[in-house]
Design a protein around this motif. Structure first.
Motif, short mmCIF file in Angstrom:
data_model
loop_
_atom_site.label_atom_id
_atom_site.label_comp_id
_atom_site.label_asym_id
_atom_site.label_seq_id
_atom_site.Cartn_x
_atom_site.Cartn_y
_atom_site.Cartn_z
N ASP A 3 -7.97 3.99 -0.41
CA ASP A 3 -6.59 3.93 -0.82
C ASP A 3 -6.44 4.07 -2.33
N GLU A 10 -1.63 5.97 1.44
CA GLU A 10 -1.30 4.54 1.54
C GLU A 10 0.20 4.35 1.69
N ARG A 13 1.47 5.61 5.26
CA ARG A 13 1.12 4.67 6.33
C ARG A 13 1.99 3.43 6.29
N HIS A 213 5.59 -1.12 0.10
CA HIS A 213 5.93 0.03 -0.75
C HIS A 213 7.44 0.23 -0.88
#
Length: 274
Positions: A3, A10, A13, A213
């Protein structure tokens, strides 16, 4: 590929896991082994092949087109800020492998005077959410709003700061999203790595939120406080990006005129003047 060398994978996902089939309009039948969408479902909805999308997550396509990424962003239901972040992950220029020197963040004298002169809580935060300048009203709102403090560490790790926020969970979501937006794609910056590492160890909630994120938070909001002096307090929070120093943000808290909250804010101001 790990990652650390595949931020695009990253990100994809993490965001894919947040979109349920129901939200994407996909009929659900039987038991699903993934919390969100499958790779092939994202590919189908974005109008690209499953193999292509797999290679995106694996980091094997370094320069996908903006059109493809915008299609994926639509499927992942990303807002404007988060879509811009996604696009930035692939247009970022390669960095030289050298030791970076920390950049000293400086608050312009005029901005410092502006914040000091405001009659309402205000402070300046830097790229890593360090408090770089604050007026006395900010410290009256929270003793942690002083130069040298860090908003991430205080809100997540200081029990008194946590108790100040009525909607602490909502506040932490916005704080982490703001931090991601502030550091952008430079998540390998030494200071960023240090902060994320320390907070991930000390706070499971920070670790979970960082893994989502989410991008955003540098905008206005209504904040509710349980203040030890004036009690329940609801304030508007505005965040202004400094034109001459884009990494600096001014946070200003204010109350609706003529309300009980405005009276409580005036009471706080009287304690500062004493």
């Amino acid at each position: 590929m790990t990652d650390e060398t595949n931020p695009l994978g990253e990100f994809l996902r993490a965001r894919r896991e947040l979109v349920t089939p129901e939200r994407a309009g996909i009929p659900v039948a039987g038991v699903r082994r993934v919390p969100g969408l499958r790779r092939e479902e994202v590919a189908m909805l974005a109008g690209i092949s499953s193999e292509y999308y797999l290679r995106l997550e694996q980091g094997r396509y370094r320069n996908p087109s903006a059109q493809v990424l915008e299609s994926v962003a639509r499927v992942l239901q990303l807002d404007e800020d988060t879509t811009a972040y996604l696009l930035g992950l692939v247009v970022e220029q390669p960095r030289a492998h050298r030791q970076r020197r920390p950049v000293r963040e400086v608050v312009p004298a005029g901005l410092r005077a502006f914040v000091d002169g405001l009659g309402t809580p205000a402070f300046v935060e830097g790229r890593y959410l360090d408090v770089l300048a604050a007026n006395p009203m900010a410290a009256a709102l929270s003793p942690r709003l002083v130069v040298g403090a860090n908003r991430l560490r205080d809100v997540f790790l200081d029990p008194e700061e946590r108790a100040l926020f009525v909607d602490w969970e909502l506040a932490t979501e916005g704080l982490v999203a703001s931090f991601r937006q502030s550091v952008g794609t430079s998540i390998d910056d030494p200071r960023c790595v240090e902060l994320v590492g320390q907070l991930s160890i000390a706070s499971p909630r920070f670790q979970r939120l960082w893994g989502r994120h989410d991008i955003g938070g540098r905008r206005g909001a209504v904040m509710r406080f349980d203040h030890p002096v004036v009690g329940a307090l609801q304030l508007h929070r505005e965040k202004l990006i400094v034109a001459e120093a884009q990494d600096l943000t001014v946070a200003i808290y204010h109350a609706d005129p003529g309300t009980a909250d405005a009276e409580k804010l005036a009471l706080l101001a009287s304690t500062v003047a004493v």
